[in-house]
Scaffold this motif. Structure first.
Motif, PDB file in Angstrom:
ATOM      1  N   GLN A 104     -38.971 -50.290  -1.469  1.00  0.00           N
ATOM      2  CA  GLN A 104     -37.536 -50.504  -1.480  1.00  0.00           C
ATOM      3  C   GLN A 104     -36.812 -49.169  -1.093  1.00  0.00           C
ATOM      4  OE1 GLN A 104     -37.892 -53.158  -5.325  1.00  0.00           O
ATOM      5  NE2 GLN A 104     -37.478 -51.016  -6.153  1.00  0.00           N
ATOM      6  N   ALA A 126     -44.942 -57.284 -10.864  1.00  0.00           N
ATOM      7  CA  ALA A 126     -43.388 -57.597 -11.480  1.00  0.00           C
ATOM      8  C   ALA A 126     -42.631 -56.752 -10.755  1.00  0.00           C
ATOM      9  CB  ALA A 126     -43.695 -57.303 -12.800  1.00  0.00           C
ATOM     10  N   ASN A 127     -41.146 -56.949 -10.600  1.00  0.00           N
ATOM     11  CA  ASN A 127     -40.397 -56.180 -10.198  1.00  0.00           C
ATOM     12  C   ASN A 127     -38.629 -56.573 -10.863  1.00  0.00           C
ATOM     13  OD1 ASN A 127     -38.350 -54.420  -8.630  1.00  0.00           O
ATOM     14  ND2 ASN A 127     -39.297 -54.773  -6.874  1.00  0.00           N
ATOM     15  N   ALA A 128     -38.324 -55.496 -11.153  1.00  0.00           N
ATOM     16  CA  ALA A 128     -37.023 -55.989 -11.934  1.00  0.00           C
ATOM     17  C   ALA A 128     -35.674 -55.839 -11.145  1.00  0.00           C
ATOM     18  CB  ALA A 128     -36.904 -55.022 -13.070  1.00  0.00           C
ATOM     19  N   THR A 129     -36.074 -55.419 -10.051  1.00  0.00           N
ATOM     20  CA  THR A 129     -34.621 -55.519  -8.876  1.00  0.00           C
ATOM     21  C   THR A 129     -34.819 -56.175  -7.579  1.00  0.00           C
ATOM     22  OG1 THR A 129     -33.262 -53.735  -8.080  1.00  0.00           O
ATOM     23  CG2 THR A 129     -35.445 -53.449  -7.515  1.00  0.00           C
ATOM     24  N   LEU A 135     -30.359 -49.974 -10.661  1.00  0.00           N
ATOM     25  CA  LEU A 135     -31.133 -49.487 -11.821  1.00  0.00           C
ATOM     26  C   LEU A 135     -30.611 -48.003 -12.188  1.00  0.00           C
ATOM     27  CD1 LEU A 135     -34.458 -49.879  -9.528  1.00  0.00           C
ATOM     28  CD2 LEU A 135     -33.934 -51.290 -11.698  1.00  0.00           C
ATOM     29  N   SER A 140     -35.750 -45.131 -13.323  1.00  0.00           N
ATOM     30  CA  SER A 140     -36.548 -45.869 -12.322  1.00  0.00           C
ATOM     31  C   SER A 140     -37.002 -44.529 -11.294  1.00  0.00           C
ATOM     32  CB  SER A 140     -35.711 -46.836 -11.435  1.00  0.00           C
ATOM     33  OG  SER A 140     -34.363 -45.820 -10.889  1.00  0.00           O
ATOM     34  N   SER A 141     -37.947 -45.176 -10.559  1.00  0.00           N
ATOM     35  CA  SER A 141     -38.406 -43.792  -9.686  1.00  0.00           C
ATOM     36  C   SER A 141     -37.317 -43.295  -8.684  1.00  0.00           C
ATOM     37  CB  SER A 141     -39.856 -44.194  -9.123  1.00  0.00           C
ATOM     38  OG  SER A 141     -39.591 -45.534  -8.173  1.00  0.00           O
ATOM     39  N   SER A 142     -36.677 -44.434  -7.999  1.00  0.00           N
ATOM     40  CA  SER A 142     -36.022 -44.024  -7.233  1.00  0.00           C
ATOM     41  C   SER A 142     -34.443 -43.362  -7.582  1.00  0.00           C
ATOM     42  CB  SER A 142     -35.204 -45.303  -6.050  1.00  0.00           C
ATOM     43  OG  SER A 142     -35.043 -46.493  -7.236  1.00  0.00           O
ATOM     44  N   ILE A 196     -39.408 -49.000 -16.481  1.00  0.00           N
ATOM     45  CA  ILE A 196     -38.886 -50.178 -16.135  1.00  0.00           C
ATOM     46  C   ILE A 196     -39.522 -51.222 -17.007  1.00  0.00           C
ATOM     47  CG2 ILE A 196     -37.868 -52.059 -14.874  1.00  0.00           C
ATOM     48  CD1 ILE A 196     -36.175 -49.506 -14.381  1.00  0.00           C
ATOM     49  N   GLU A 197     -40.694 -51.732 -16.687  1.00  0.00           N
ATOM     50  CA  GLU A 197     -41.438 -52.723 -17.508  1.00  0.00           C
ATOM     51  C   GLU A 197     -42.914 -52.038 -17.511  1.00  0.00           C
ATOM     52  OE1 GLU A 197     -40.126 -54.880 -14.612  1.00  0.00           O
ATOM     53  OE2 GLU A 197     -41.198 -53.461 -13.294  1.00  0.00           O
ATOM     54  N   SER A 200     -45.861 -52.109 -14.809  1.00  0.00           N
ATOM     55  CA  SER A 200     -45.478 -51.536 -13.416  1.00  0.00           C
ATOM     56  C   SER A 200     -45.178 -49.969 -13.416  1.00  0.00           C
ATOM     57  CB  SER A 200     -44.426 -52.238 -12.355  1.00  0.00           C
ATOM     58  OG  SER A 200     -43.184 -52.370 -13.070  1.00  0.00           O
ATOM     59  N   GLY A 202     -43.563 -47.009 -10.540  1.00  0.00           N
ATOM     60  CA  GLY A 202     -42.553 -46.880  -9.491  1.00  0.00           C
ATOM     61  C   GLY A 202     -43.072 -45.582  -9.018  1.00  0.00           C
ATOM     62  N   VAL A 220     -43.240 -50.258  -5.864  1.00  0.00           N
ATOM     63  CA  VAL A 220     -43.345 -50.635  -7.263  1.00  0.00           C
ATOM     64  C   VAL A 220     -44.746 -51.112  -7.301  1.00  0.00           C
ATOM     65  CG1 VAL A 220     -42.693 -52.212  -9.052  1.00  0.00           C
ATOM     66  CG2 VAL A 220     -40.770 -51.006  -7.499  1.00  0.00           C
TER      67      VAL A 220
END
Ligand code: PHB
Length: 250
Positions: A104, A126-129, A135, A140-142, A196-197, A200, A202, A220
């Motif tokens: 991402q 999984a990915n929430a975005t 985010l 989030s990592s970013s 985030i979850e 996962s 990031g 992710v």
């Protein structure tokens, strides 16, 4: 700009109409838009008609309304986001072919991390975005990379506000967040498990242009996967994007 009797500007009303659309609300009826944009029905009807005539909005066969292609075209024309995305895509593809999860690219936008591009393997975890998704910076990592390199006033504002827990690993303690941001500036990357979850992790690095951090490149991963290979790929890709940005002319 002509104002309504209530002193509401035309641009203000147009913006409320456009803003009534969201990631989860992409199609609406005229009356739904009018209600959300706080416009009288006759005004909503007239303004939406004009926006449809200009291609900013589009109507489907059931007369429901969505954002128009023309808006997309205008938004991308000459956009710095597009230039960044184009420079980044070949390098994101290399990361993606090596790691095969989610790769991402995000930028800081109104105090959130806005996802400009995303490549995902069909079997990725999984990915929430998603592209155009946002985010929280602290979760989030970013976002953490962007926050670490953001203007000090923004950083202090985020550190002073309540840090919402998004996932079980979200940093919610301001002093810990401050230490994490210092470390990101020192080591040039972050690994954020379960931020985030639960399932996962990031991993993100900064992307610079003319010395300033302008984006974060991240992957992710499923939580159980060690982050070492992803970090190596991301660092190489970020250098590639930076080179490409420094030589591109448009
Ligand atoms: C992250 O950047 O830390 C991140 C983003 C999306 C997710 C999980 C983690 O679903």
């Amino acid at each position: 700009m002509a104002n309504s009797a209530s002193g509401d500007s035309v641009i203000g009303r147009v913006m409320r109409i456009i803003d009534s659309f969201s990631e989860d609300r992409t199609v609406q009826t005229v009356s739904e838009i009018g209600r959300r944009a706080r416009l009288p029905p006759s005004t909503a009807h007239r303004m939406i008609g004009e926006l449809v005539a200009n291609g900013i909005l589009e109507r489907d066969a059931e007369h429901r309304v969505r954002l128009g292609m023309r808006l997309w075209e205008l938004a991308l024309r000459g956009s710095t986001a597009l230039k960044l995305r184009q420079a980044a895509l070949p390098y994101m593809e290399r990361v993606q072919s090596a790691i095969r999860e989610h790769t991402q690219l995000a930028v800081l936008e109104q105090e959130e991390a806005l996802c400009l591009e995303q490549l995902s393997d069909p079997n990725a975890g999984a990915n929430a975005t998603r592209i155009t998704g946002r985010l929280p910076l602290h979760a989030s990592s970013s976002g953490l990379v962007l926050l670490a390199h953001a203007d000090a006033r923004l950083r202090e504002r985020v550190l002073a506000a309540p840090l919402r827990r998004v996932g079980p690993g979200t940093i919610t303690d301001p002093s810990r967040l401050r230490r994490t941001l210092d470390e990101i500036r020192r080591v040039g990357r972050v690994v954020a498990p379960a931020s985030i979850e639960e399932v996962s992790t990031g991993v993100a690095v900064p992307v610079r242009s003319a010395g300033a951090v302008i984006a974060a490149l991240s992957v992710v991963l499923p939580r159980e996967r060690p982050p070492g290979a992803a970090i190596e790929e991301l660092v190489v890709a970020a250098r590639g994007i930076e080179r490409s940005l420094s030589t591109s002319t448009r």
